[in-house]
Design an enzyme around this catalytic site. Structure first.
Site, mmCIF file in Angstrom:
data_model
loop_
_atom_site.group_PDB
_atom_site.id
_atom_site.type_symbol
_atom_site.label_atom_id
_atom_site.label_comp_id
_atom_site.label_asym_id
_atom_site.label_seq_id
_atom_site.Cartn_x
_atom_site.Cartn_y
_atom_site.Cartn_z
ATOM 1 N N SER A 396 29.180 45.585 38.346
ATOM 2 C CA SER A 396 30.332 46.126 39.048
ATOM 3 C C SER A 396 30.751 45.148 40.152
ATOM 4 C CB SER A 396 29.907 47.461 39.655
ATOM 5 O OG SER A 396 31.009 48.081 40.183
ATOM 6 N N GLU A 523 37.970 48.918 30.325
ATOM 7 C CA GLU A 523 37.140 50.120 30.198
ATOM 8 C C GLU A 523 37.953 51.279 29.625
ATOM 9 O OE1 GLU A 523 33.958 51.058 32.670
ATOM 10 O OE2 GLU A 523 34.577 49.534 34.139
HETATM 11 N N1 LIG Z 1 43.264 44.673 45.251
HETATM 12 C C1 LIG Z 1 42.150 44.146 45.736
HETATM 13 N N2 LIG Z 1 42.138 43.650 46.994
HETATM 14 C C2 LIG Z 1 41.019 43.114 47.493
HETATM 15 N N3 LIG Z 1 39.868 43.014 46.826
HETATM 16 C C3 LIG Z 1 39.821 43.496 45.577
HETATM 17 C C4 LIG Z 1 40.960 44.085 44.963
HETATM 18 N N4 LIG Z 1 40.630 44.481 43.715
HETATM 19 C C5 LIG Z 1 39.338 44.139 43.547
HETATM 20 N N5 LIG Z 1 38.848 43.550 44.658
HETATM 21 C C6 LIG Z 1 37.503 43.026 44.854
HETATM 22 O O1 LIG Z 1 37.325 41.970 43.950
HETATM 23 C C7 LIG Z 1 36.032 42.012 43.405
HETATM 24 C C8 LIG Z 1 36.137 42.050 41.889
HETATM 25 O O2 LIG Z 1 36.760 43.272 41.509
HETATM 26 P P1 LIG Z 1 37.016 43.635 39.984
HETATM 27 O O3 LIG Z 1 37.690 44.963 39.955
HETATM 28 O O4 LIG Z 1 37.678 42.511 39.308
HETATM 29 O O5 LIG Z 1 35.529 43.774 39.470
HETATM 30 P P2 LIG Z 1 34.997 44.416 38.132
HETATM 31 O O6 LIG Z 1 33.945 43.489 37.617
HETATM 32 O O7 LIG Z 1 36.112 44.779 37.236
HETATM 33 O O8 LIG Z 1 34.324 45.749 38.739
HETATM 34 P P3 LIG Z 1 34.108 47.185 38.040
HETATM 35 O O9 LIG Z 1 33.187 46.981 36.877
HETATM 36 O O10 LIG Z 1 33.438 47.994 39.098
HETATM 37 O O11 LIG Z 1 35.454 47.678 37.663
HETATM 38 C C9 LIG Z 1 35.344 43.229 44.008
HETATM 39 O O12 LIG Z 1 34.533 42.762 45.086
HETATM 40 C C10 LIG Z 1 36.450 44.071 44.522
HETATM 41 O O13 LIG Z 1 36.053 44.762 45.677
#
Ligand SMILES: Nc1ncnc2c1ncn2[C@@H]1O[C@H](COP(=O)(O)OP(=O)(O)OP(=O)(O)O)[C@@H](O)[C@H]1O
Length: 617
Positions: A396, A523
């Site tokens: 995550s 997802e």
């Molecule tokens: N709009 C945003 N503004 C700032 N930071 C963000 C934003 N969206 C995501 N992040 C940050 O960027 C990082 C990557 O997020 P992302 O959603 O791409 O991860 P992910 O691997 O898809 O996670 P998950 O499996 O929980 O959905 C995380 O630390 C998240 O907090």
């Protein structure tokens, strides 16, 4: 684009096209005010000339030759002028208000629709960070802007009332008019002083009512959690506390308002009594102090009537109108920045993207969110041949969603490039890109409307057969058939509520119906049961080869059949291969696989990075 004077900018852009109606409305309203002043003047003249017989019958600005000589003739003239002024005033006021309000409504309509269109065209990042502000601008501030127009109209009206009353008073007796002028000045100063004392208390009322609303909303929204944890009493105490604060702040305003109402009533009464006393003295003993003009009982009566009618406009001008204009100005200052985005958002005249194969390449892509200390994606390079099924896995927060959002240009890379069929997507129009790349999120949004309308959202002309076909391929047909009215069942707030998995399947059907060359599932099957997921996968695989599919999944069975699986960790690709290759590799993927298939050994190392949350997913 920065705007130095947001109010002028908004008015110029939206009110200027309706300026003729605004000006016409104001002219009619001002004419009504002049007519409104005539009865008091005529009644004063009639008192002197017809009842007291102390003056000859003359009207200011009216030649004497026009005035009948006989008393019945003069009486008829008085009645005709009174009736004519009343009818004229009502007609001008009615039509002036109508024109002005129509122009206001049209201006607000233009602001609202234009603000909405601009908001829709803003980059997704702006929505993610500013959605609450955007909603409040679109909901509250656009409505509040009405205050600016109401305030401006009231300013014109009340100033007109003051000016017209004084103009007539000066015509009748400028000496006494000078004395009377002291009264509105005193009323205006008292009103401003009152407003300055009241304003901080109003701020407190606004913030306490906001606090109370938040408490109520949170308690109702979180009612399941409240009940599950038996915290009803605690929530009731919090609401009682917030309501008590509101009650106290509102009471302090009410007390002050009651005092002010009495003070302003006293000022008006003392002013009129004083005018009556001074006028009587003037009539009986001649002009006081250095004044030279004589005064009649009829003119004094006209002055008293005018003075009464000055109080309300003065008070409103000093407090309500200023408040309205200030509140409208504050709203226009909040609305205008929305249009600052305008130039960049609206300008999308880049060439169209042509997608024939669906070959996707990421080259050394780096991306950071504004507030992030470390890059969210760090040097990503990935080559996805046409028709490949790519699984993306990782912890995550590893950056999986961000990676695919770059493909849809929800965000732009800081460095590096994303290409589709050898064309850099940043150099092509957003609209054409999104026509070729379908996106299904974990928590898709369904609009109020029927199942059919929701599936056909991107292609409203789709036939029932096409809708049913994509619904079948998304594994949705069976449950849709069981709905009370099948594809005509209403969804949304007042319609049927669907489970998370059912919503996801409708969203997949929607994406399949749009028939893009590239499909992104973020997802998208996470809420679907394993059996249905297998069915959806079977369908998708049957179509594979035709389209390139990206799927983010925490449940690894979703990506197991993928042509290539990418493991992201801290924004970098740490593992890459087929399921079999990655299981052999014995890295993060192998550990996750072992956990999910129950083969996880008790001694799994923390470095493998399997968190509790992931195990529980
Ligand atoms: N709009 C945003 N503004 C700032 N930071 C963000 C934003 N969206 C995501 N992040 C940050 O960027 C990082 C990557 O997020 P992302 O959603 O791409 O991860 P992910 O691997 O898809 O996670 P998950 O499996 O929980 O959905 C995380 O630390 C998240 O907090």
């Amino acid at each position: 684009m920065q705007i130095s004077n947001p109010i002028r900018h908004l008015l110029w852009r939206f009110a200027e096209p309706h300026s003729r109606q605004f000006v016409g409305g104001c002219v009619l309203l001002l004419s009504a005010l002049v007519l409104q002043r005539i009865p008091a003047l005529v009644i004063g003249v009639a008192l002197d000339a017809l009842l007291l017989n102390s003056q000859t019958f003359t009207l200011p600005l009216v030649p004497n030759s026009w005035i009948p000589e006989s008393t019945p003739g003069q009486t008829t003239l008085v009645v005709s002028v009174l009736v004519g002024a009343l009818i004229g005033e009502s007609a001008f006021r009615w039509y002036g208000t109508l024109i002005y309000e129509k122009a206001t409504l049209e201006t607000l309509h233009d602001v609202r629709t234009s603000a909405f269109e601009t908001a829709m065209s803003l980059p997704l990042l702006v929505h993610q960070t500013e959605d609450r502000d955007l909603l409040s601008v679109l909901n509250d501030d656009v409505d509040n802007l009405e205050d600016l127009f109401d305030g401006a109209r009231a300013a014109v009206l009340y100033s007109g009332e003051l000016i017209s009353a004084f103009a007539f008073m000066i015509l009748l007796n400028w000496n006494l008019a000078l004395v009377v002028a002291l009264l509105p000045i005193t009323v205006a100063f008292t009103a401003r002083y009152y407003a300055s004392v009241l304003e901080p208390r109003y701020d407190t009322v606004r913030s306490t009512v906001g606090g109370l609303n938040t408490r109520l909303r949170d308690a109702i929204n979180g009612i399941r959690t409240v009940k599950a944890l038996v915290r009803e009493e605690r929530e009731a105490d919090r609401v009682t506390g917030a309501s008590g604060e509101y009650k106290r702040s509102a009471w302090s305003v009410l007390k002050l308002r009651a005092i002010y109402n009495r003070v302003s009533w006293l000022l008006a009464a003392v002013g009129v009594w004083g005018l009556f006393g001074l006028g009587s003295y003037w009539i009986l003993t001649g002009p006081p102090v250095t004044f030279t003009q004589s005064l009649t009982a009829g003119t004094l009566l006209t002055f008293i009537m005018y003075t009464f009618s000055l109080m309300d406009p003065t008070r409103k001008l000093a407090v309500d109108v200023l408040d309205k204009i200030e509140s409208g100005q504050a709203s226009s200052r909040r609305i205008a920045p929305l249009f600052w985005h305008d130039a960049s958002a609206a300008c999308d005249d880049a060439p169209e993207l042509t997608v024939t194969d669906g070959h996707v390449e990421y080259t050394a892509v780096t991306f950071s969110y504004d507030d992030a200390e470390t890059p969210t994606l760090d040097g990503i390079s990935l080559d996805v041949p046409p028709g490949d099924f790519v699984g993306i896995v990782g912890h995550s927060g590893a950056g999986k969603s961000t990676l695919l959002k770059l493909l849809l240009r929800f965000h732009e890379p800081d460095t590096g490039e994303v290409r589709i069929d050898s064309q850099p997507i940043s150099e092509h129009s957003l609209e054409s890109l999104r026509e070729h790349v379908g996106y299904v999120s974990q928590d898709p949004f369904l609009f109020p409307g029927t199942v059919h309308e929701n599936i056909a959202y991107a292609n409203p002309d789709a036939s029932r057969e096409e809708v049913v076909d994509s619904s079948r391929r998304a594994g949705a047909h069976e449950f849709v058939s069981d709905l009370p009215e099948s594809y005509d069942t209403e969804l949304g707030e007042r319609g049927t509520t669907l489970s998370g998995g059912q919503r996801q399947r409708l969203a997949i059907a929607r994406a399949l119906l749009a028939d893009p060359e590239i499909l992104v599932f973020d997802e998208a099957t996470s809420h679907v049961d394993t059996e249905t997921e297998v069915e959806i996968q079977r369908q998708l695989q049957a179509e594979a080869g035709d389209r390139t599919v990206f799927a983010i999944a925490h449940r690894l069975s979703t990506v197991r059949p993928a042509d290539q699986i990418v493991v992201l960790n801290d924004g970098q690709i740490t593992e890459h291969g087929t399921h079999e290759e990655l299981v052999k590799h014995d890295g993060i993927y192998a550990t996750l696989w072992a956990v999910q298939t129950g083969k996880f050994a008790a001694d799994a190392t923390p470095e493998a990075g399997v968190s509790d949350s992931e195990v529980s997913r």
